[in-house]
Structures are given as structure tokens and as C-alpha cells.
Write a protein that holds these residues in place. Structure first.
Motif, PDB file in Angstrom:
ATOM      1  N   ALA A  44       0.835  -1.207   0.000  1.00 52.73           N
ATOM      2  CA  ALA A  44       0.000   0.000   0.000  1.00 52.73           C
ATOM      3  C   ALA A  44       0.868   1.254   0.000  1.00 52.73           C
ATOM      4  CB  ALA A  44      -0.929  -0.007   1.212  1.00 52.73           C
ATOM      5  N   THR A  45       1.946   1.247   0.793  1.00 52.63           N
ATOM      6  CA  THR A  45       2.835   2.415   0.807  1.00 52.63           C
ATOM      7  C   THR A  45       3.533   2.594  -0.532  1.00 52.63           C
ATOM      8  OG1 THR A  45       4.802   1.220   1.629  1.00 52.63           O
ATOM      9  CG2 THR A  45       3.252   2.075   3.272  1.00 52.63           C
ATOM     10  N   GLU A  46       3.771   1.497  -1.230  1.00 52.82           N
ATOM     11  CA  GLU A  46       4.479   1.565  -2.509  1.00 52.82           C
ATOM     12  C   GLU A  46       3.586   2.052  -3.641  1.00 52.82           C
ATOM     13  OE1 GLU A  46       6.038  -2.381  -2.871  1.00 52.82           O
ATOM     14  OE2 GLU A  46       7.383  -2.143  -1.145  1.00 52.82           O
ATOM     15  N   THR A  47       2.280   2.152  -3.390  1.00 52.65           N
ATOM     16  CA  THR A  47       1.373   2.737  -4.390  1.00 52.65           C
ATOM     17  C   THR A  47       1.202   4.236  -4.162  1.00 52.65           C
ATOM     18  OG1 THR A  47      -0.676   2.407  -3.131  1.00 52.65           O
ATOM     19  CG2 THR A  47       0.106   0.553  -4.488  1.00 52.65           C
ATOM     20  N   GLY A  48       1.897   4.793  -3.158  1.00 51.61           N
ATOM     21  CA  GLY A  48       1.834   6.227  -2.927  1.00 51.61           C
ATOM     22  C   GLY A  48       0.912   6.670  -1.813  1.00 51.61           C
ATOM     23  N   MET A  49       0.436   5.727  -1.004  1.00 50.11           N
ATOM     24  CA  MET A  49      -0.365   6.078   0.164  1.00 50.11           C
ATOM     25  C   MET A  49       0.532   6.111   1.394  1.00 50.11           C
ATOM     26  SD  MET A  49      -3.963   3.958  -0.300  1.00 50.11           S
ATOM     27  CE  MET A  49      -3.239   2.336  -0.629  1.00 50.11           C
ATOM     28  N   VAL A  50       0.176   6.969   2.367  1.00 53.61           N
ATOM     29  CA  VAL A  50       0.813   6.921   3.685  1.00 53.61           C
ATOM     30  C   VAL A  50      -0.050   6.039   4.567  1.00 53.61           C
ATOM     31  CG1 VAL A  50       1.501   8.225   5.726  1.00 53.61           C
ATOM     32  CG2 VAL A  50       1.843   9.208   3.458  1.00 53.61           C
ATOM     33  N   VAL A  51       0.542   5.004   5.149  1.00 59.60           N
ATOM     34  CA  VAL A  51      -0.193   4.075   6.004  1.00 59.60           C
ATOM     35  C   VAL A  51       0.209   4.323   7.455  1.00 59.60           C
ATOM     36  CG1 VAL A  51      -0.654   1.663   6.570  1.00 59.60           C
ATOM     37  CG2 VAL A  51      -0.341   2.353   4.174  1.00 59.60           C
ATOM     38  N   VAL A  52      -0.785   4.617   8.298  1.00 59.18           N
ATOM     39  CA  VAL A  52      -0.571   4.873   9.718  1.00 59.18           C
ATOM     40  C   VAL A  52      -1.253   3.745  10.491  1.00 59.18           C
ATOM     41  CG1 VAL A  52      -0.758   6.577  11.555  1.00 59.18           C
ATOM     42  CG2 VAL A  52      -0.701   7.333   9.163  1.00 59.18           C
ATOM     43  N   ALA A  53      -0.486   2.991  11.297  1.00 61.38           N
ATOM     44  CA  ALA A  53      -1.016   1.796  11.952  1.00 61.38           C
ATOM     45  C   ALA A  53      -0.653   1.774  13.429  1.00 61.38           C
ATOM     46  CB  ALA A  53      -0.485   0.534  11.262  1.00 61.38           C
ATOM     47  N   ALA A  54      -1.576   1.302  14.240  1.00 62.73           N
ATOM     48  CA  ALA A  54      -1.352   1.206  15.684  1.00 62.73           C
ATOM     49  C   ALA A  54      -0.294   0.159  15.992  1.00 62.73           C
ATOM     50  CB  ALA A  54      -2.660   0.852  16.390  1.00 62.73           C
ATOM     51  N   ALA A  55       0.616   0.499  16.918  1.00 66.84           N
ATOM     52  CA  ALA A  55       1.674  -0.446  17.306  1.00 66.84           C
ATOM     53  C   ALA A  55       1.120  -1.570  18.164  1.00 66.84           C
ATOM     54  CB  ALA A  55       2.782   0.294  18.056  1.00 66.84           C
ATOM     55  N   GLY A  56       0.061  -1.304  18.951  1.00 61.93           N
ATOM     56  CA  GLY A  56      -0.526  -2.331  19.797  1.00 61.93           C
ATOM     57  C   GLY A  56      -0.586  -1.906  21.251  1.00 61.93           C
ATOM     58  N   ASN A  57      -1.441  -2.616  22.024  1.00 59.92           N
ATOM     59  CA  ASN A  57      -1.672  -2.284  23.431  1.00 59.92           C
ATOM     60  C   ASN A  57      -1.176  -3.390  24.362  1.00 59.92           C
ATOM     61  OD1 ASN A  57      -3.027   0.014  22.534  1.00 59.92           O
ATOM     62  ND2 ASN A  57      -4.988  -1.065  22.464  1.00 59.92           N
ATOM     63  N   GLU A  58      -0.120  -4.088  23.964  1.00 61.50           N
ATOM     64  CA  GLU A  58       0.341  -5.238  24.735  1.00 61.50           C
ATOM     65  C   GLU A  58       1.625  -4.978  25.512  1.00 61.50           C
ATOM     66  OE1 GLU A  58      -2.629  -6.035  22.273  1.00 61.50           O
ATOM     67  OE2 GLU A  58      -0.708  -5.707  21.304  1.00 61.50           O
ATOM     68  N   GLY A  59       1.940  -3.712  25.761  1.00 60.75           N
ATOM     69  CA  GLY A  59       3.190  -3.379  26.428  1.00 60.75           C
ATOM     70  C   GLY A  59       3.349  -3.974  27.806  1.00 60.75           C
ATOM     71  N   SER A  60       2.236  -4.292  28.474  1.00 59.76           N
ATOM     72  CA  SER A  60       2.294  -4.858  29.824  1.00 59.76           C
ATOM     73  C   SER A  60       2.007  -6.352  29.835  1.00 59.76           C
ATOM     74  CB  SER A  60       1.283  -4.137  30.737  1.00 59.76           C
ATOM     75  OG  SER A  60       1.554  -2.757  30.805  1.00 59.76           O
ATOM     76  N   ASP A  61       1.837  -6.945  28.659  1.00 59.84           N
ATOM     77  CA  ASP A  61       1.485  -8.358  28.562  1.00 59.84           C
ATOM     78  C   ASP A  61       2.699  -9.212  28.247  1.00 59.84           C
ATOM     79  OD1 ASP A  61      -1.050  -7.398  28.928  1.00 59.84           O
ATOM     80  OD2 ASP A  61      -1.631  -7.572  26.827  1.00 59.84           O
ATOM     81  N   ALA A  62       2.475 -10.532  28.268  1.00 58.66           N
ATOM     82  CA  ALA A  62       3.549 -11.457  27.903  1.00 58.66           C
ATOM     83  C   ALA A  62       4.010 -11.172  26.482  1.00 58.66           C
ATOM     84  CB  ALA A  62       3.066 -12.895  28.041  1.00 58.66           C
ATOM     85  N   TRP A  63       3.028 -10.973  25.586  1.00 58.96           N
ATOM     86  CA  TRP A  63       3.369 -10.484  24.252  1.00 58.96           C
ATOM     87  C   TRP A  63       3.408  -8.959  24.367  1.00 58.96           C
ATOM     88  CZ3 TRP A  63       4.055 -12.495  19.155  1.00 58.96           C
ATOM     89  CH2 TRP A  63       4.137 -11.511  18.158  1.00 58.96           C
ATOM     90  N   HIS A  64       4.604  -8.386  24.475  1.00 60.39           N
ATOM     91  CA  HIS A  64       4.712  -6.941  24.645  1.00 60.39           C
ATOM     92  C   HIS A  64       5.250  -6.254  23.398  1.00 60.39           C
ATOM     93  CE1 HIS A  64       8.634  -8.622  25.898  1.00 60.39           C
ATOM     94  NE2 HIS A  64       9.144  -7.536  25.351  1.00 60.39           N
ATOM     95  N   TYR A  65       5.302  -7.035  22.313  1.00 64.28           N
ATOM     96  CA  TYR A  65       5.862  -6.502  21.074  1.00 64.28           C
ATOM     97  C   TYR A  65       4.792  -5.816  20.228  1.00 64.28           C
ATOM     98  CZ  TYR A  65       9.048 -10.225  22.509  1.00 64.28           C
ATOM     99  OH  TYR A  65       9.869 -11.054  23.235  1.00 64.28           O
ATOM    100  N   LEU A  66       5.250  -5.116  19.207  1.00 66.67           N
ATOM    101  CA  LEU A  66       4.327  -4.541  18.236  1.00 66.67           C
ATOM    102  C   LEU A  66       3.616  -5.660  17.482  1.00 66.67           C
ATOM    103  CD1 LEU A  66       6.277  -3.256  15.101  1.00 66.67           C
ATOM    104  CD2 LEU A  66       7.297  -4.730  16.805  1.00 66.67           C
ATOM    105  N   SER A  67       2.544  -5.305  16.797  1.00 68.96           N
ATOM    106  CA  SER A  67       1.759  -6.295  16.058  1.00 68.96           C
ATOM    107  C   SER A  67       1.687  -5.904  14.593  1.00 68.96           C
ATOM    108  CB  SER A  67       0.352  -6.403  16.657  1.00 68.96           C
ATOM    109  OG  SER A  67      -0.263  -5.130  16.701  1.00 68.96           O
ATOM    110  N   ALA A  68       1.334  -6.878  13.753  1.00 71.65           N
ATOM    111  CA  ALA A  68       1.166  -6.616  12.325  1.00 71.65           C
ATOM    112  C   ALA A  68      -0.109  -5.803  12.115  1.00 71.65           C
ATOM    113  CB  ALA A  68       1.085  -7.943  11.579  1.00 71.65           C
ATOM    114  N   PRO A  69      -0.147  -4.888  11.143  1.00 75.05           N
ATOM    115  CA  PRO A  69       0.849  -4.619  10.105  1.00 75.05           C
ATOM    116  C   PRO A  69       1.834  -3.507  10.438  1.00 75.05           C
ATOM    117  CG  PRO A  69      -1.159  -3.456   9.554  1.00 75.05           C
ATOM    118  CD  PRO A  69      -1.426  -4.168  10.862  1.00 75.05           C
ATOM    119  N   SER A  70       1.919  -3.106  11.725  1.00 78.61           N
ATOM    120  CA  SER A  70       2.781  -1.968  12.061  1.00 78.61           C
ATOM    121  C   SER A  70       4.261  -2.278  11.896  1.00 78.61           C
ATOM    122  CB  SER A  70       2.507  -1.504  13.498  1.00 78.61           C
ATOM    123  OG  SER A  70       2.953  -2.446  14.449  1.00 78.61           O
ATOM    124  N   ASP A  71       4.609  -3.561  11.708  1.00 81.38           N
ATOM    125  CA  ASP A  71       6.018  -3.921  11.515  1.00 81.38           C
ATOM    126  C   ASP A  71       6.495  -3.695  10.084  1.00 81.38           C
ATOM    127  OD1 ASP A  71       4.263  -6.137  10.858  1.00 81.38           O
ATOM    128  OD2 ASP A  71       6.046  -7.377  10.639  1.00 81.38           O
TER     129      ASP A  71
END
Length: 557
Positions: A329-356
Motif C-alpha cells: 500500500a505504501t508503494e502505491t503512494g499512500m501513507v499508512v498509519v497503523a497502531a503499534a498495539g496495546n500489549e506493552g504490559s502483557d507477555a506479548w509486549h511486542y508490536l503487532s502486524a501490520p505496524s512492523d
């Protein structure tokens, strides 16, 4: 036999084995005959009636102009799936749901038996992930129309009522108040919002100007395969309000004069990979109608079926289905803004797709004192790129509810649309910039650009600083440094004369030419060097246009 007789039967020692075999056969037979959804991948687009020389056959004029403005070519991957392949899939017994131009794939509903037949077709390459994305449910149970935003707490973040709006903080943190003062409110920018539903968006007073002025240009529900999006989940409504609301003394969105395409791609009641496929279809829809900015407060990492969940290693910018879609989508000339995720305090504390995805602006959350909100997910990406990219107010964010009230919400879900609105106004103020330049300028405007980390990335962006940086983009910008296969080298040169060819040459330090290209534009040339195939090391990039010449060293990882 009837159910009551079957359940009353008590097996004896002599017939127990027989009935175990019978029951097992019935279960297997039922499973084999159950309808499931698969993303079928096709081998080619051979003999297609579509051509890249006639993009108007499958892209809107606005989409074509967006590409032309940024010197982005229409590629074979932009072509629709070959209609003859669709016909043959239907003849084989598959129900067609949606098709993907970018992945050359078709979402089909079929039984396992029919799928086996489909996979024998000569033009079929395989099945995404090698498995079904979802079982087909008859009479899907949707959320009640009385749903309010607090129902989404476990998946999207929680909210509490607010007596009086405090949107000044979320506006001024980004410098959007200065943006508005300069007359930029998103006019002329088309924003696509991908979410779980926009309950009552067409009824609440704080969005009344949006609908009175007919600035919702299109809607589509990829979960139900219908056009209406106003009777499902309310999460998308609250995200939309952060961009588009106008409620005096309570809430103003960051780009409240922009136009919108509202797309439901998420089924809030579940977490399955079919929703990633819906995200793909939604992004392609956004591309085709000419969207400039995508705002997506959705994220994927762990699914209802644990065997389909991602690992942190999969957050590498190229594995998750939604991530691959977002990058294209970004390569077609759109700016894509995506949430990193709300798992900072969880066992899975990493970002989530598609923000990677490499070129996506992944958004973290901060408090009113500009500190990281504890729930905001961490980066970096699995391949060690800076993520999240930017951050905005995500704890105590002022948003609207489906009942028409102004409330507070917590989550990167609400930080994301704030930044999407900033993108819209900034692009409106700097219309000559490409999507890549917009993304880079906002990254560079971040409050901690010189000391990025895995919590807030480059920090909180600022409109005025980004605008100052944008002025340098009209000269020569070469980035990133170093570059890689995931983040290719990009060049923007704005000081060359219109209609004068630009010749670019990349040589090794030994003087061997490894790549050459020629470009012609109306005064703003932008192009991307092919990364794959180049060995790691130092190269010399030479740019010549008329009497102007630039030579610089670049490093490939």
C-alpha cells in the motif's frame, strides 16, 4: 437415528470399538464437508484482458493521478486477477468472496474436497499459509446495536466518560493547533479508515458536518460483504472522531475537513487470519478509489486458534499477511498509519502486524505528560528496525461514542488517527511531497529523532518542525542510510528543471556500474533504487540532470 436414541445408547465392551469408529468417521466426514475460507494463490496473470497501459480500466482517476504525481509506475501486480481464472474456480465449485490484485489471489469459500480439486488446476500456485483462514459460520452473531465503546476494552483499549473535552492536549502535542491556524484542516485529502465498524457515525452530532458536506465518499463492509458500516462495532467510530469530529469546547479532530472512505475489515467478536485478508482487500479498495492516507487501528499477533498465532520472529516486515499488504500500500503512494498495539504490559509486549512493515508509520501511545503509556507495545521489529515510528496521546485521548457523548479512551488505537490527521494536514500544506517524503519528514520531526528507542521510536511528531524539514526536500534527499533490502535507497531531487532527464548511476568502489536509471518529471523527481541483488558494502551514487551533478557514498546492509 434421532438424537435422543443415540445419546441414550450405552455401548458394551463388545461394541465400544465399533461405535468409536463410527463416531470418528462421522466427525471426519462432517469436517471434510464443512465450508471454509481459503486465500488461493495464483501463478500468473497471463492472457489478462487488463493492461498496465490502460489503468483506467481498474483504477480510479484519483488513484492514477496519485501515482503519476509521485512518479510511481502502474505494475503488473496492480492488474486484477484474470477473469477466466475466476470463472474456472467457480466452475470447480468455489464461492468467490474477494480477489487480491497485489497478491494475485482469490478468497474462496469451499469444502476440503473441492479445495483438493482446485489445487490441481494448472493456474493455482497454492494456499496462503497452507491452511484455511476461517471456518464459514452460518448466522454469524454480531454485536448488538446497543454496543458502546467500553465493550471493546479487551481488544482495543478501555474508555471512561468525560464531562468536558480536553482535546487541546492531543492537538497541541502534535502542533496541530498551529496547523489549523495556518488554514490546514485536511481539505482535499482522502483518508481511508480500516476498522471494526462505525456504529451510529451517520447519526452522532459531532460528525454531522462530515455527512452534511458529503465527505464520506464510500463505505464497504468486508466482513459481511455489504456497503453499510454503521450498525456494527463502535471502535471505528471513536477512531474516526479523533480525526473528523467537530464539537465546540469538547473535541476537534486533527483533520476535521478531510474526506473519508470507511471500511469495515475487522470482526470484533473474533481474532482470525481472515481479518488480515479483509485488511488486504480493504487496502486495495482504498488504493483503487484514490485514498491518500490509511488509518488503521488494528493489529494482529495472537489468534483464537493458537496454532495460527505469530511469533515475535514473524514481526519482520515481510511475514504477516496484513504486513505485506501494508507495505505494498505504501508503494502505491499512500501513507499508512497503523497502531503499534496495546500489549506493552502483557507477555506479548511486542508490536503487532501490520505496524512492523518497513514503510508504515507505527504509532505508540503517550500520556498527557509525553511519557510512554504503560500499555503501549514495544519494538523494534524482529529484524531490528526502529519501531514504533512515532507516538501521540493514547492515554486519556478524547474521542466520541456511538451515543453521541464525548469520552476518554486509552489505546494506541486512538493515538493512530491523531497522527493520520496530522499526516493529512501536513500533506495538504506540502502538496509537492511524495508519500515517502511525508513519512520521512514526520519521522525526522519526532521529539527524539536523534535518540530513537524501542518504546516511542522517533517520538512525538510536530507539524511546524516537519514543515521546516520539508523545505529541504525540494533540494536533494537520499535516505535511509544505510539502506537494505527491506528499506531500499530512495532519492528525491526537487531542484532540477522540469522535463530535463535525470540520469542515476550506482557504482562499486572499484568503479563497476551495478545499476543505472533515467527519469523525467515536471521538476520533482523521486525514485527508489532496487535493493535486492546488491551485496552489502559501500557504493557511489551519481546523479546528473542538465548542468547539475551530485555524487555521494551510500551504504548497503
Amino acid at each position: 437415528m434421532g438424537l435422543d436414541r443415540f445419546t441414550a445408547f450405552v455401548p458394551t465392551a463388545t461394541n465400544r470399538t465399533y461405535w468409536i469408529l463410527v463416531i470418528g468417521l462421522l466427525i471426519c466426514t462432517a469436517s471434510f464437508g464443512q465450508n471454509r475460507k481459503y486465500l488461493v494463490l495464483l501463478r500468473d496473470k497471463a492472457n489478462s484482458p487488463y493492461s498496465i497501459s490502460q489503468p483506467e480500466k481498474f483504477l480510479s482517476q484519483r488513484s492514477i493521478l496519485r501515482r503519476q504525481k509521485q512518479n510511481i509506475a502502474v505494475l503488473e501486480r496492480d492488474l486484477p486477477v484474470n477473469p477466466s481464472y475466476l470463472t474456472q474456480l467457480q466452475q470447480a465449485g468455489a464461492k468467490i468472496w474477494f480477489q487480491s490484485r497485489w497478491l494475485n489471489a482469490v478468497l474462496v469459500e469451499t469444502t476440503d474436497a473441492t479445495l483438493a480439486t482446485i489445487q490441481k488446476l494448472s493456474f493455482v500456485k497454492g494456499v496462503e499459509f497452507g491452511r484455511s483462514l476461517a471456518n464459514t459460520r452460518a448466522g454469524v452473531s454480531e454485536r448488538s446495536t446497543s454496543t458502546n465503546i467500553t465493550n471493546a476494552a479487551s481488544k482495543f483499549g478501555e474508555v471512561t466518560p468525560l464531562n468536558y473535552g480536553l482535546s487541546q492536549t492531543q492537538i497541541s502535542q502534535l502542533g496541530v493547533d498551529k496547523m489549523h491556524q495556518q488554514g490546514y484542516h485536511g481539505e482535499g485529502i482522502l483518508i481511508g479508515v480500516l476498522d471494526a465498524g462505525f456504529l451510529n457515525a451517520n447519526k452522532v452530532s459531532f460528525l454531522k458536518p462530515l455527512f452534511d458536506e458529503n465527505r464520506v465518499l464510500a463505505t464497504y463492509d468486508f466482513v459481511k460483504k455489504e456497503t453499510s458500516v454503521y450498525e456494527d462495532d463502535s471502535h471505528g467510530l471513536s477512531c474516526l472522531s479523533a480525526i473528523a469530529a467537530t464539537a465546540d469546547n469538547q473535541l476537534y479532530g486533527t483533520a476535521y475537513k478531510a474526506s473519508f472512505v470507511l471500511l469495515r475489515t475487522e470482526d470484533a467478536a473474533t481474532e482470525r487470519q481472515i481479518e488480515e485478508a479483509n485488511w488486504l482487500f480493504g487496502a486495495e479498495y482504498a488504493d483503487s478509489v484514490g485514498v491518500d492516507v490509511i488509518s488503521s487501528s488494528l493489529g494482529y499477533s495472537e489468534f483464537d486458534d493458537p496454532t495460527t498465532s505469530y511469533t515475535y520472529a514473524n514481526m519482520d516486515g515481510k511475514t504477516a499477511l496484513s504486513t505485506r499488504a501494508a507495505q505494498i500500500a505504501t508503494e502505491t503512494g499512500m501513507v499508512v498509519v497503523a497502531a503499534a498495539g496495546n500489549e506493552g504490559s502483557d507477555a506479548w509486549h511486542y508490536l503487532s502486524a501490520p505496524s512492523d512493515a518497513a514503510s508504515v508509520l507505527a504509532i505508540g501511545a503517550v500520556t498527557q505528560t509525553r511519557q510512554r503509556a504503560l500499555f503501549s507495545s514495544f519494538g523494534p521489529s524482529a529484524d531490528k528496525r526502529i519501531k514504533p515510528d512515532l507516538a501521540a496521546l493514547g492515554q486519556g485521548t478524547v474521542v466520541g461514542s456511538p451515543g453521541g457523548q464525548i469520552v476518554q479512551g486509552n489505546g494506541t488505537s486512538f493515538a493512530t488517527p491523531l497522527v493520520a490527521g496530522l499526516v493529512a494536514g501536513f500533506w495538504q500544506a506540502n502538496p509537492r511531497l511524495t508519500a515517502t517524503q511525508v513519512t520521512e519528514a514526520l519521522r525526522r520531526s519526532g521529539s527524539q529523532y536523534n535518540t530513537p528507542d524501542d518504546q516511542l521510536g522517533y517520538g512525538i511528531p510536530n507539524f511546524e518542525l516537519a514543515s521546516t524539514l520539508a523545505k529541504s526536500f525540494t533540494q536533494l534527499l537520499i535516505y535511509p542510510s544505510p539502506f537494505s533490502d527491506e528499506e531500499p535507497l530512495r532519492v528525491q531531487w526537487g531542484e532540477i528543471e522540469a522535463n530535463v532527464p535525470l540520469d542515476a548511476t550506482l557504482t562499486s568502489v572499484a568503479g563497476k556500474i551495478v545499476w543505472q536509471g533515467r527519469y523525467l518529471s515536471s521538476g520533482m523527481t523521486s525514485f527508489m533504487l532496487p535493493g535486492p541483488g546488491l551485496s552489502a558494502g559501500v557504493y557511489i551514487l551519481t546523479l546528473i540532470s542538465g548542468d547539475k551533478k551530485r555524487t555521494t557514498k551510500v551504504l548497503k546492509l
